[in-house]
Design a protein around this motif. Structure first.
Motif, mmCIF file in Angstrom:
data_model
loop_
_atom_site.group_PDB
_atom_site.id
_atom_site.type_symbol
_atom_site.label_atom_id
_atom_site.label_comp_id
_atom_site.label_asym_id
_atom_site.label_seq_id
_atom_site.Cartn_x
_atom_site.Cartn_y
_atom_site.Cartn_z
ATOM 1 N N LEU A 1 5.237 94.123 138.157
ATOM 2 C CA LEU A 1 6.692 94.152 138.012
ATOM 3 C C LEU A 1 7.380 93.765 139.314
ATOM 4 N N ILE A 2 6.840 94.248 140.386
ATOM 5 C CA ILE A 2 7.433 93.898 141.678
ATOM 6 C C ILE A 2 7.380 92.398 141.893
ATOM 7 N N ILE A 3 6.272 91.850 141.570
ATOM 8 C CA ILE A 3 6.135 90.406 141.758
ATOM 9 C C ILE A 3 7.138 89.659 140.904
ATOM 10 N N GLU A 4 7.229 90.088 139.685
ATOM 11 C CA GLU A 4 8.170 89.398 138.805
ATOM 12 C C GLU A 4 9.608 89.592 139.281
ATOM 13 N N LEU A 5 9.880 90.802 139.669
ATOM 14 C CA LEU A 5 11.241 91.064 140.124
ATOM 15 C C LEU A 5 11.556 90.285 141.390
ATOM 16 N N ALA B 1 10.318 87.520 142.258
ATOM 17 C CA ALA B 1 10.518 86.114 141.911
ATOM 18 C C ALA B 1 11.933 85.874 141.415
ATOM 19 N N LYS B 2 12.482 86.894 140.812
ATOM 20 C CA LYS B 2 13.825 86.721 140.276
ATOM 21 C C LYS B 2 14.896 87.100 141.282
ATOM 22 N N MET B 3 14.614 88.129 142.024
ATOM 23 C CA MET B 3 15.671 88.703 142.852
ATOM 24 C C MET B 3 15.548 88.355 144.320
ATOM 25 N N GLY B 4 14.372 88.059 144.729
ATOM 26 C CA GLY B 4 14.198 87.929 146.165
ATOM 27 C C GLY B 4 14.097 89.291 146.815
ATOM 28 N N ASN B 5 14.555 89.350 148.032
ATOM 29 C CA ASN B 5 14.404 90.594 148.793
ATOM 30 C C ASN B 5 15.499 91.598 148.479
ATOM 31 N N LYS B 6 15.741 91.788 147.255
ATOM 32 C CA LYS B 6 16.728 92.778 146.859
ATOM 33 C C LYS B 6 15.985 94.042 146.490
ATOM 34 N N LEU C 1 -3.127 82.455 150.285
ATOM 35 C CA LEU C 1 -2.914 82.482 148.845
ATOM 36 C C LEU C 1 -1.429 82.397 148.529
ATOM 37 N N PRO C 2 -1.156 81.928 147.364
ATOM 38 C CA PRO C 2 0.240 81.890 146.949
ATOM 39 C C PRO C 2 0.768 83.295 146.753
ATOM 40 N N LEU C 3 2.023 83.437 146.986
ATOM 41 C CA LEU C 3 2.620 84.757 146.839
ATOM 42 C C LEU C 3 2.772 85.133 145.383
ATOM 43 N N TYR C 4 3.075 84.177 144.619
ATOM 44 C CA TYR C 4 3.335 84.460 143.227
ATOM 45 C C TYR C 4 2.165 83.987 142.375
#
Length: 556
Positions: free
Chosen positions: A103-107, A109-114, A146-149
DNA sequence: AATCTCCACAACCGCCGTCGG
DNA sequence: GCCGACGGCGGTTGTGGAGAT
């Protein structure tokens, strides 16, 4: 672990702590205590108890009153933080679960450092926790190359973006990084992905092949999600490469052996240098001119993070990265200021790329947050590196050109100090060319070591593209060509100058690099009508800011 | 066994927005 | 409208522990 060291102090603290010599000067931001010196440092269980008791009685908020009324010699901020991060009920302790990680990863990806917003989606978790987790994860993955996402997150974000911005061709709101001035970025992104299809099994079929795709073709297998800048030596990376996403990393490592190297080299070095080579000035009037996949307000690469969603339309508001380099002056491509070329500096640059003066800072500063920006930045970097690798003819035809600034020599020297067996660009270019090979359909399973492939491959290329060690070593001083357009600009120049033979050679070379499916398209463009600035998504202002050498081909 | 390096975490710092006087 | 207090947020730093050398 949090309390172990804190509780150790209990003996000397508890009630006495308020009078203890450990009280330090504690102007805690605004939460002053009226001349009372406030304590800093780790909280003790006694302090925790006081705080808990206070909150039970008075509720949250009014944190400065805690100090006033409870005897805690802590500033309000500190109290709030302690409560929010450690004391409030329903806090989850312990490691993140797999679901939470996902979930953190997905979030992200959407939100950035929020972090706070992300924390809202993770009950019991705090923003600080998430932030720490993410930062350590970034570091780990950066080292591992490695890729972050994970790919699924990349694709999800891209699909969302594609559906809203590419298909409709309109901006759709705050989650749409593809702002009005995105300049074909969708194509860049997706064509980059498309280029990866030969390399990565999880890259879906992506339609549409546009002019902008040419830049990306052959650059592909640097994973679209990957943009990290490993800062440690390869041995360590190897040691620390274990997959963060089981199955994914394995796929990357096994099926895309060049990937790691590419990231090491391109991202580490080329990006560090090339990143400064895109100071295309946005149109001061429209703020729209952000060519080559740079979005206004895009959050790329600070902390290696990107935001696919923020900032939205008000993106012209600048959020400067905390670490800022003076940006290359407008129209100053040829004399870009070389950042400290040490790997650490490169890493720092990647994380906090140099803002250009004024408005262009965002356009040039991949900053924290968001997957799509990451992709874009990487695409930009890749295209830069590629063009760089192919620019020899361009440079040779323009002696004394903009690339010969002393800064580049500094860069080169500094790179040499890094002690890497390969020159930064040499290795980068090597990887890059290997990428081109893979993008052209070579089987990665059969890929020999990158250097071998590159060499054999390059030797079959026109001389302009052969990266001999000498040329590779020279490469860092030719950063002007890292501009994604420089390659073609030189092409245009040569067209305009009547260098037909060189032109043909160059075109062939580029075509080879582009891969079969793009070769014709490129050739048509290169040999046919001149490529206008619009083809690159440059508005007039940006175009005008290009060095003259790049504009000559536009002259009648 | 000593030293070094890296990781994970807590806490701090500075900036910014909001709100009330 | 101005100003200060306050709270929130994101970035950064400091530190202990664990593992590697």
């Amino acid at each position: 672990m949090s309390h172990t060291k804190h509780e150790r102090e209990d003996g000397m603290l508890s009630k006495d702590q308020t009078e203890s010599p450990y009280i330090e000067d504690g102007s805690c931001g605004g939460g002053g205590a009226g001349g009372v010196v406030l304590k800093k440092g780790p909280w003790t269980s006694a302090e925790d108890a006081i705080l808990i008791d206070y909150v039970k009685k008075h509720g949250e908020g009014n944190w400065n009153a805690v100090q006033k009324h409870s005897g805690l010699f802590r500033c309000g901020k500190s109290c709030r933080l302690r409560w929010a991060n450690h004391l409030r009920p329903n806090l989850k302790k312990g490691a993140f679960t797999q679901e939470e990680e996902q979930l953190i990863i997905e979030l992200h990806a959407k939100m950035g450092n929020k972090w706070a917003r992300m924390a809202a989606h993770l009950p019991g978790r705090t923003d600080n926790e998430i932030k720490n987790y993410w930062n350590t994860r970034i570091k780990r993955r950066q080292r591992a190359g490695l890729p972050l996402y994970p790919p699924e997150v990349c694709l999800q974000a891209l699909q969302e973006s594609h559906s809203t911005s590419v298909v409709n061709g309109l901006d759709k709101g705050p989650n749409d990084i593809l702002q009005n001035n995105s300049y074909e970025i969708p194509d860049v992104i997706f064509d980059s992905l498309k280029a990866n299809q030969n390399v990565l099994p999880y890259v879906p079929e992506l339609p549409v092949l546009s002019a902008s795709s040419m830049l990306m073709k052959g650059l592909g297998s640097s994973q679209y999600c990957g943009f990290m800048q490993p800062t440690i030596h390869r041995q360590k990376r190897l040691r620390e490469s274990p997959a963060f996403f089981p199955g994914y990393t394995g796929a990357v490592k096994n099926e895309c052996p060049l990937f790691m190297q590419f990231q090491d080299d391109i991202s580490d070095k080329a990006a560090g240098s090339f990143g400064l080579s895109f100071p295309i000035e946005p149109d001061p009037a429209t703020k729209n001119s952000q060519p080559f996949g740079v979005f206004p307000g895009s959050h790329a690469l600070s902390n290696g993070n990107f935001s696919a969603s923020e900032p939205p339309l008000e993106a012209v508001k600048l959020e400067l990265p905390s670490l800022q380099y003076p940006e290359t002056e407008l129209g100053n491509w040829g004399t870009l200021t070389c950042p400290p070329p040490l790997l650490e500096s490169v890493d720092a640059f990647i994380q906090s790329p140099p803002p250009t003066s004024g408005l262009e800072s965002d356009s040039l500063s991949p900053r924290n947050s968001g997957l799509l920006d990451a992709l874009l930045h990487e695409a930009k970097t890749l295209s830069s590196a590629k063009n760089h690798a192919s620019d020899k003819s361009s440079n040779s035809s323009t002696p004394g050109d903009i690339a010969e600034g002393s800064n580049f020599n500094i860069c080169e020297t500094e790179w040499e100090k890094c002690g890497e067996p390969l020159s930064p660009m040499g290795n980068s270019a090597t990887s890059l060319f290997s990428e081109c090979i893979s993008a052209s359909g070579s089987s990665l399973d059969e890929q020999p070591p990158a250097e071998t492939v590159t060499e054999s491959h390059l030797k079959s290329e026109p001389a302009d593209c052969v990266l001999t060690p000498e040329i590779q070593k020279e490469a860092p001083i030719r950063l002007d060509s890292s501009r994604p357009d420089t390659l073609l600009a030189s092409n245009w120049l040569e067209q305009g100058s009547g260098y037909d033979k060189d032109q043909a050679i160059l075109t062939d070379a580029i075509s080879s690099l582009l891969g079969d499916d793009l070769r014709n398209e490129y050739k048509n463009m290169a040999e046919g009508t001149s490529i206008s600035s619009q083809a690159w998504g440059l508005d007039s202002c940006a175009w005008n800011n290009m060095p003259a050498v790049c504009q000559m081909s536009e002259l009648p």
